[in-house]
Motif scaffolding. Structure first.
Motif, PDB file in Angstrom:
ATOM      1  N   ASP B 221       0.975  -1.144  -0.027  1.00  0.00           N
ATOM      2  CA  ASP B 221      -0.036  -0.298   0.060  1.00  0.00           C
ATOM      3  C   ASP B 221       0.890   1.228  -0.010  1.00  0.00           C
ATOM      4  OD1 ASP B 221      -1.947   1.884   0.345  1.00  0.00           O
ATOM      5  OD2 ASP B 221      -2.286   1.479   2.461  1.00  0.00           O
ATOM      6  N   LEU B 222       1.094   1.709  -1.188  1.00  0.00           N
ATOM      7  CA  LEU B 222       2.119   2.823  -1.295  1.00  0.00           C
ATOM      8  C   LEU B 222       1.312   4.133  -1.265  1.00  0.00           C
ATOM      9  CD1 LEU B 222       5.045   3.708  -2.097  1.00  0.00           C
ATOM     10  CD2 LEU B 222       4.435   3.402  -4.443  1.00  0.00           C
ATOM     11  N   LYS B 223       1.914   4.971  -0.589  1.00  0.00           N
ATOM     12  CA  LYS B 223       1.609   6.324  -0.419  1.00  0.00           C
ATOM     13  C   LYS B 223       2.090   7.473  -1.088  1.00  0.00           C
ATOM     14  CE  LYS B 223      -1.658   5.080   2.763  1.00  0.00           C
ATOM     15  NZ  LYS B 223      -2.969   4.879   2.239  1.00  0.00           N
ATOM     16  N   GLU B 224       1.530   8.631  -1.420  1.00  0.00           N
ATOM     17  CA  GLU B 224       2.215   9.661  -2.249  1.00  0.00           C
ATOM     18  C   GLU B 224       3.734  10.050  -1.806  1.00  0.00           C
ATOM     19  OE1 GLU B 224       0.816  10.152  -5.243  1.00  0.00           O
ATOM     20  OE2 GLU B 224       2.700  11.606  -5.594  1.00  0.00           O
ATOM     21  N   ASP B 225       3.761  10.155  -0.501  1.00  0.00           N
ATOM     22  CA  ASP B 225       5.073  10.407   0.047  1.00  0.00           C
ATOM     23  C   ASP B 225       6.072   9.334   0.238  1.00  0.00           C
ATOM     24  OD1 ASP B 225       4.018   8.924   2.298  1.00  0.00           O
ATOM     25  OD2 ASP B 225       3.782  10.493   3.729  1.00  0.00           O
ATOM     26  N   GLY B 226       5.725   8.192  -0.186  1.00  0.00           N
ATOM     27  CA  GLY B 226       6.824   7.103  -0.528  1.00  0.00           C
ATOM     28  C   GLY B 226       6.808   6.214   0.799  1.00  0.00           C
ATOM     29  N   SER B 227       5.949   6.440   1.515  1.00  0.00           N
ATOM     30  CA  SER B 227       5.852   5.635   2.802  1.00  0.00           C
ATOM     31  C   SER B 227       5.012   4.448   2.388  1.00  0.00           C
ATOM     32  CB  SER B 227       5.150   6.206   4.057  1.00  0.00           C
ATOM     33  OG  SER B 227       4.020   6.812   3.714  1.00  0.00           O
ATOM     34  N   PHE B 228       5.123   3.288   3.024  1.00  0.00           N
ATOM     35  CA  PHE B 228       4.181   2.154   2.482  1.00  0.00           C
ATOM     36  C   PHE B 228       3.976   1.140   3.392  1.00  0.00           C
ATOM     37  CE2 PHE B 228       8.638   1.266   1.363  1.00  0.00           C
ATOM     38  CZ  PHE B 228       8.809  -0.026   1.864  1.00  0.00           C
ATOM     39  N   SER B 229       3.045   0.251   3.277  1.00  0.00           N
ATOM     40  CA  SER B 229       2.547  -0.754   4.239  1.00  0.00           C
ATOM     41  C   SER B 229       2.755  -2.088   3.449  1.00  0.00           C
ATOM     42  CB  SER B 229       1.581  -0.690   4.882  1.00  0.00           C
ATOM     43  OG  SER B 229       1.158  -1.694   5.766  1.00  0.00           O
ATOM     44  N   LEU B 230       3.451  -3.084   3.776  1.00  0.00           N
ATOM     45  CA  LEU B 230       3.615  -4.634   3.116  1.00  0.00           C
ATOM     46  C   LEU B 230       2.305  -5.281   3.639  1.00  0.00           C
ATOM     47  CD1 LEU B 230       7.390  -5.370   3.100  1.00  0.00           C
ATOM     48  CD2 LEU B 230       5.951  -4.226   1.280  1.00  0.00           C
ATOM     49  N   ASN B 231       1.762  -5.976   2.582  1.00  0.00           N
ATOM     50  CA  ASN B 231       0.723  -7.190   2.960  1.00  0.00           C
ATOM     51  C   ASN B 231       1.445  -8.167   3.551  1.00  0.00           C
ATOM     52  OD1 ASN B 231      -1.179  -8.935   3.052  1.00  0.00           O
ATOM     53  ND2 ASN B 231      -2.041  -8.449   1.067  1.00  0.00           N
ATOM     54  N   LEU B 232       1.606  -8.423   4.799  1.00  0.00           N
ATOM     55  CA  LEU B 232       2.410  -9.602   5.207  1.00  0.00           C
ATOM     56  C   LEU B 232       1.745 -10.712   5.152  1.00  0.00           C
ATOM     57  CD1 LEU B 232       3.263  -8.207   8.848  1.00  0.00           C
ATOM     58  CD2 LEU B 232       4.703  -8.175   6.686  1.00  0.00           C
ATOM     59  N   ASP B 233       0.557 -11.022   4.370  1.00  0.00           N
ATOM     60  CA  ASP B 233       0.155 -12.388   4.036  1.00  0.00           C
ATOM     61  C   ASP B 233       0.865 -12.911   3.142  1.00  0.00           C
ATOM     62  OD1 ASP B 233      -2.078 -11.766   5.524  1.00  0.00           O
ATOM     63  OD2 ASP B 233      -3.524 -11.183   3.979  1.00  0.00           O
ATOM     64  N   TYR B 234       1.763 -12.226   2.370  1.00  0.00           N
ATOM     65  CA  TYR B 234       2.621 -12.711   1.365  1.00  0.00           C
ATOM     66  C   TYR B 234       4.074 -12.933   1.540  1.00  0.00           C
ATOM     67  CZ  TYR B 234      -1.436 -11.950  -1.585  1.00  0.00           C
ATOM     68  OH  TYR B 234      -2.651 -11.859  -2.134  1.00  0.00           O
ATOM     69  N   PHE B 235       4.526 -12.435   2.870  1.00  0.00           N
ATOM     70  CA  PHE B 235       5.887 -12.545   3.032  1.00  0.00           C
ATOM     71  C   PHE B 235       6.038 -13.471   4.380  1.00  0.00           C
ATOM     72  CE2 PHE B 235       5.010  -8.703   1.040  1.00  0.00           C
ATOM     73  CZ  PHE B 235       6.166  -8.671   0.023  1.00  0.00           C
ATOM     74  N   ASN B 236       7.245 -13.909   4.461  1.00  0.00           N
ATOM     75  CA  ASN B 236       7.440 -14.878   5.737  1.00  0.00           C
ATOM     76  C   ASN B 236       8.604 -14.523   6.611  1.00  0.00           C
ATOM     77  OD1 ASN B 236       6.967 -17.534   6.929  1.00  0.00           O
ATOM     78  ND2 ASN B 236       8.631 -18.646   5.810  1.00  0.00           N
ATOM     79  N   TYR B 237       9.152 -13.397   6.335  1.00  0.00           N
ATOM     80  CA  TYR B 237      10.518 -13.174   6.899  1.00  0.00           C
ATOM     81  C   TYR B 237      10.076 -12.794   8.446  1.00  0.00           C
ATOM     82  CZ  TYR B 237       8.940  -8.079   5.662  1.00  0.00           C
ATOM     83  OH  TYR B 237       8.516  -7.083   5.322  1.00  0.00           O
ATOM     84  N   CYS B 238       9.015 -12.551   8.842  1.00  0.00           N
ATOM     85  CA  CYS B 238       8.809 -11.935  10.232  1.00  0.00           C
ATOM     86  C   CYS B 238       8.876 -13.267  10.959  1.00  0.00           C
ATOM     87  CB  CYS B 238       7.490 -11.415  10.438  1.00  0.00           C
ATOM     88  SG  CYS B 238       7.472  -9.661   9.823  1.00  0.00           S
ATOM     89  N   GLN B 239       8.385 -14.390  10.623  1.00  0.00           N
ATOM     90  CA  GLN B 239       8.174 -15.751  11.388  1.00  0.00           C
ATOM     91  C   GLN B 239       8.984 -16.772  10.811  1.00  0.00           C
ATOM     92  OE1 GLN B 239       6.139 -14.330   9.133  1.00  0.00           O
ATOM     93  NE2 GLN B 239       4.471 -15.677   8.732  1.00  0.00           N
ATOM     94  N   GLY B 240       9.630 -16.992   9.678  1.00  0.00           N
ATOM     95  CA  GLY B 240      10.070 -18.042   9.050  1.00  0.00           C
ATOM     96  C   GLY B 240      11.612 -17.899   8.767  1.00  0.00           C
ATOM     97  N   LEU B 241      12.161 -18.868   8.131  1.00  0.00           N
ATOM     98  CA  LEU B 241      13.640 -18.771   7.712  1.00  0.00           C
ATOM     99  C   LEU B 241      13.568 -18.466   6.228  1.00  0.00           C
ATOM    100  CD1 LEU B 241      14.679 -22.053   9.491  1.00  0.00           C
ATOM    101  CD2 LEU B 241      15.450 -19.273  10.210  1.00  0.00           C
ATOM    102  N   THR B 242      12.515 -18.154   5.488  1.00  0.00           N
ATOM    103  CA  THR B 242      12.528 -17.887   4.255  1.00  0.00           C
ATOM    104  C   THR B 242      11.892 -16.486   3.901  1.00  0.00           C
ATOM    105  OG1 THR B 242      10.297 -18.736   3.822  1.00  0.00           O
ATOM    106  CG2 THR B 242      12.114 -20.143   3.344  1.00  0.00           C
ATOM    107  N   MET B 243      11.894 -15.817   2.870  1.00  0.00           N
ATOM    108  CA  MET B 243      11.513 -14.530   2.613  1.00  0.00           C
ATOM    109  C   MET B 243      10.093 -14.422   2.361  1.00  0.00           C
ATOM    110  SD  MET B 243      13.794 -12.437   3.379  1.00  0.00           S
ATOM    111  CE  MET B 243      13.399 -10.888   2.912  1.00  0.00           C
ATOM    112  N   THR B 244       9.773 -15.263   1.523  1.00  0.00           N
ATOM    113  CA  THR B 244       8.337 -15.587   0.970  1.00  0.00           C
ATOM    114  C   THR B 244       7.309 -16.676   1.369  1.00  0.00           C
ATOM    115  OG1 THR B 244       9.017 -16.256  -1.104  1.00  0.00           O
ATOM    116  CG2 THR B 244       8.966 -13.653  -0.909  1.00  0.00           C
ATOM    117  N   ASN B 245       6.330 -16.715   0.984  1.00  0.00           N
ATOM    118  CA  ASN B 245       5.479 -18.066   1.285  1.00  0.00           C
ATOM    119  C   ASN B 245       4.607 -18.334   0.103  1.00  0.00           C
ATOM    120  OD1 ASN B 245       3.470 -16.101   1.209  1.00  0.00           O
ATOM    121  ND2 ASN B 245       2.881 -15.873   3.118  1.00  0.00           N
TER     122      ASN B 245
END
Lengths: 145, 612
Positions: B221-245
């Motif tokens: 979710d990219l904002k006009e000012d360049g800040s963004f939020s990632l959709n963590l449903d697609y990533f695994n780096y917070c809880q796993g040993l891989t980057m994506t799921n």
């Protein structure tokens, strides 16, 4: 993400240090177990075979490591493999226990109360930039937080 | 005098600052020969002290580049956020934290070469990056933008620097990270995280950004000012040993590419798409930084600042009047940043910016004198030719280059940062059509699609590239001038769709094919006599004698190996590859004259480095 794997490399000082530890440590362990056996297993006579066994083992491994670097390197590698194995066993016994019994209930509670940073519903916002608090004084640079 | 240290994540390093001057800085990997070495940089520290001819007791401060307990806090909060998922990652991460990272002052003191009884200073990760960007820059005042994977909590910051102070104003927090987003695609395309990002960037021009909208609609979710939020449903780096799921894999039509397998159109287009998204984010962040800071100069640092394609676009957009990028923008540069931060901001010393910058061309590592090299060569009975006259030396080397020979060029101090800038470089003739393939496959043993960079005399830059700003650290990609481009034939245009990337690489696109990427761009290094000394004079001699002010310049190493540090490292690399000539200061070694036994260890040497 994991950091790259690096192996412990045996150098002369490290091998010699381990040799001395084994040479002194194993006979002391032998004495310890001899005492334990005397008081808790057989309280009639001292079984010095335990001390002898540990001492011979200590002289063989420790002395051998000090005299011969190649032999010492093998002992060093084996020693570290053993430590690593014990380490892994402790880690895999203790940490999952901690993770499921402490972290999970806490995590569940946070999620149920909507306090978890990672599971909050996205608030409609025009920016994800956050203000940085610059009011703290310079003493914070001596702290790790 | 202040010693800065970065360690325990990747690319550990040390830097020494005295009275505001950078005396020495080096990455630990160069000494231990372990790429991205994360261990305590004891060799780098010893080198820094040796260079300044001091002992540890002469130091005023020792500074660590981040705050370990804040990082630990982030780690714990992340696990708490995802438990019961994440056990494997938790069990992998915790032992090192419990044994080492939670006791950093003890660990640092234990590993230092001498006793240290004063307290250790801890700056924050992004403060270190910001300081490494602003304090060595030529600007009295500037906006600062840092972007990387993650420090403690911050993943990007915006701030301002004025005279001897920096102030960070805004930040983005983990898990929303541009560095981690790029690394997720690096992982998914089969390259190693924290080292394969360059490959993804090099792969991008071969493809089309067909997934750009999908990424922007689904993952971010990219904002006009360049800040963004990632959709963590697609990533695994917070809880796993891989980057994506698996969800990420389903989105992009299948599992991640296996390392070293064939690169398909999917990976090529993914590279192109994430590069386009990255550029979009960087540009928006830069505009936001300008609006917030109201400054006309920009300083950039952090791992993302090594994305020279995005840097080139940023320069081209003219959002800022001037841009300065820290050449050691990764975590290694944090060692330098924290030392400078302590000197200027905490110790309140005056700062007088140098007209160019105060990085000394990034030549901050060890140097080896001719007598040291002579002892090495004599001791090992290595045949060589000594040229006491530099003029004569340069003439003979230029002749070799003009004949298509590939030269190992070892002179002066070693570079600090990931780029070889003419201190530890492999060089060749940029006009030679075979050069890129030959250098990739039989010198560097790396993927055939990877481009090489040109070193060009700064005064000649505008004749070859659409670049109106100096690029001394090879951190800007610029288009090649239309005048030197070559129109492709219909057959060549057809070959450009070939699934074999080597077939595409082999097509000549300009009068300097060895450094012309498939999109007619090049990662330029502009060379001046002031910064580059003998390397500049070599290229000038080549221009005067052979009418070309450009050389191919790549780092002096093989794939997976850290850049060479000593003459021994250079010689080992020389005899293990198809390099023709090795120049060690004033000594010239010819491959044809080397004894047969030198080549015996070739296979062993090359296989001793893990593929990156």
């Amino acid at each position: 993400m994991s950091t790259p794997k690096q192996l412990k490399v045996a150098n002369k000082d490290a091998v010699r240090g381990l040799g001395i530890k084994l040479l002194i440590g194993l006979p002391i362990s032998g004495l310890f177990w001899t005492i334990i056996f005397y008081f808790f297993v057989s309280n009639e006579s001292w079984n010095f075979k335990i001390l002898l066994f540990f001492s011979i083992f200590g002289i063989f491994l420790g002395g051998g490591s000090i005299i011969n670097f190649a032999f010492g390197s093998s002992v060093y590698q084996l020693w570290h493999k053993l430590i690593s194995l014990i380490d892994s066993i402790i880690v895999w016994l203790f940490l999952p226990f901690f993770y499921y019994l402490v972290f999970f209930p806490y995590s569940l509670a946070l999620r149920l109360t909507g306090k978890s940073k990672f599971n909050q519903k996205k608030i409609k916002t025009s920016s994800y930039w956050r203000e940085i608090d610059n009011s703290k004084n310079n003493k914070r640079y001596l702290q790790q937080f | 005098m202040i010693l800065g240290i970065s360690a325990y994540y990747h690319d550990s390093a040390a830097a020494l600052v005295a009275e505001g001057s950078i005396i020495a800085a080096a990455q630990e990997e160069r000494f231990t020969r372990i790429k991205h070495d994360y261990n305590f940089p004891v060799h780098a520290i010893n080198y820094c002290l040796r260079e300044a001819n001091i002992s540890l007791n002469d130091l005023d401060q020792i500074v660590f580049y981040e705050k370990p307990l804040l990082k630990f806090d982030r780690l714990l909060e992340t696990y708490i956020g995802f438990a019961p998922k994440g056990l494997k990652s938790f069990v992998h991460a915790m032992p090192q934290w419990l044994k080492q990272k939670l006791h950093l002052p003890r660990e640092i003191k234990k590993n230092l070469p001498d006793r240290w009884n004063k307290p250790i200073v801890f700056t924050s990760h992004h403060e270190s990056h910001a300081a490494s960007a602003f304090f060595p820059s030529p600007f009295e005042e500037a906006a600062i933008l840092t972007m990387d994977g993650v420090g403690e909590w911050d993943t990007a910051t915006v701030g301002v620097g004025e005279r001897n102070r920096i102030q960070l104003l805004k930040s983005m927090h983990f898990p929303d990270s541009l560095g981690l987003l790029y690394s997720a695609f690096t992982y998914f395309c089969g390259f190693r995280v924290n080292s394969g990002e360059y490959k993804l960037m090099g792969l991008a021009p071969y493809g089309n950004p067909v997934f750009k909208d999908l990424i922007l609609d689904t993952l971010i979710d990219l904002k006009e000012d360049g800040s963004f939020s990632l959709n963590l449903d697609y990533f695994n780096y917070c809880q796993g040993l891989t980057m994506t799921n698996d969800k990420f894999a389903n989105l992009f039509g299948g599992p991640p590419r296996k390392s070293e397998s064939v690169i398909t159109d999917r990976e090529i287009n993914l590279a192109s798409s994430i590069q386009a998204v990255t550029e979009e984010i960087v540009l928006r962040m830069a505009r936001f930084t300008r609006d917030l800071s109201q400054k006309e100069n920009l300083c950039i640092s952090g791992g993302v600042a090594l994305n020279c394609v995005a840097n080139g676009k940023l320069l081209n957009e003219k959002i800022f009047k001037n841009i300065w990028i820290q050449p050691a923008s990764g975590d290694a540069g944090g060692a330098l940043g924290c030392a400078l931060f302590t000197h200027y901001q905490l110790m309140e010393n005056n700062r007088i910016p140098s007209p160019h910058d105060s990085m000394e061309g990034s030549f901050l590592g060890p140097k080896f004198e001719n007598n040291e090299i002579r002892s090495f060569l004599d001791k090992n009975q290595i045949p060589n030719h000594f040229y006491s006259s530099e003029k004569e030396l340069l003439k003979i080397i230029c002749q070799f280059i003009s004949k298509g020979k590939i030269i190992g060029w070892f002179q002066g101090r070693m570079e600090f940062g990931p780029r070889a800038l003419g201190g530890r470089s492999i060089i060749g003739d940029a006009r030679n059509s075979e050069m890129q393939t030959k250098m990739n496959l039989s010198i560097k043993f790396r993927e055939s699609f990877r481009p090489f960079a040109p070193s060009i005399l700064e005064e000649e830059t505008s004749h070859f590239f659409d670049l109106d700003s100096p690029s001394p650290y090879m951190l800007l990609v610029a288009p090649i001038k239309n005048e030197i481009r070559r129109e492709l034939t219909n057959e060549e245009k057809k070959a450009m769709k070939d699934s074999n990337l080597l077939a595409r690489v082999k097509i000549d696109r300009s009068s300097i094919p060895a450094v012309t990427h498939v999109d007619y761009s090049a990662r330029v290094q502009s060379v001046t006599e002031e910064r580059n000394g003998r390397y500049y004079r070599l290229i000038r001699e080549f221009r005067n004698s052979f009418k070309s002010p450009i050389l191919v310049n790549t780092s002096f190493n093989v794939r997976g190996e850290p850049i060479v540090c000593t003459p021994q490292d250079a010689y080992r690399c020389f005899v293990s590859t198809d390099m023709d000539v090795l120049v060690l200061e004033n000594f010239v070694l010819l491959k044809t004259e080397q004894p047969d036994e030198s080549f015996k260890e070739k296979e062993k040497y090359i296989s001793s480095f893990d593929l990156d």
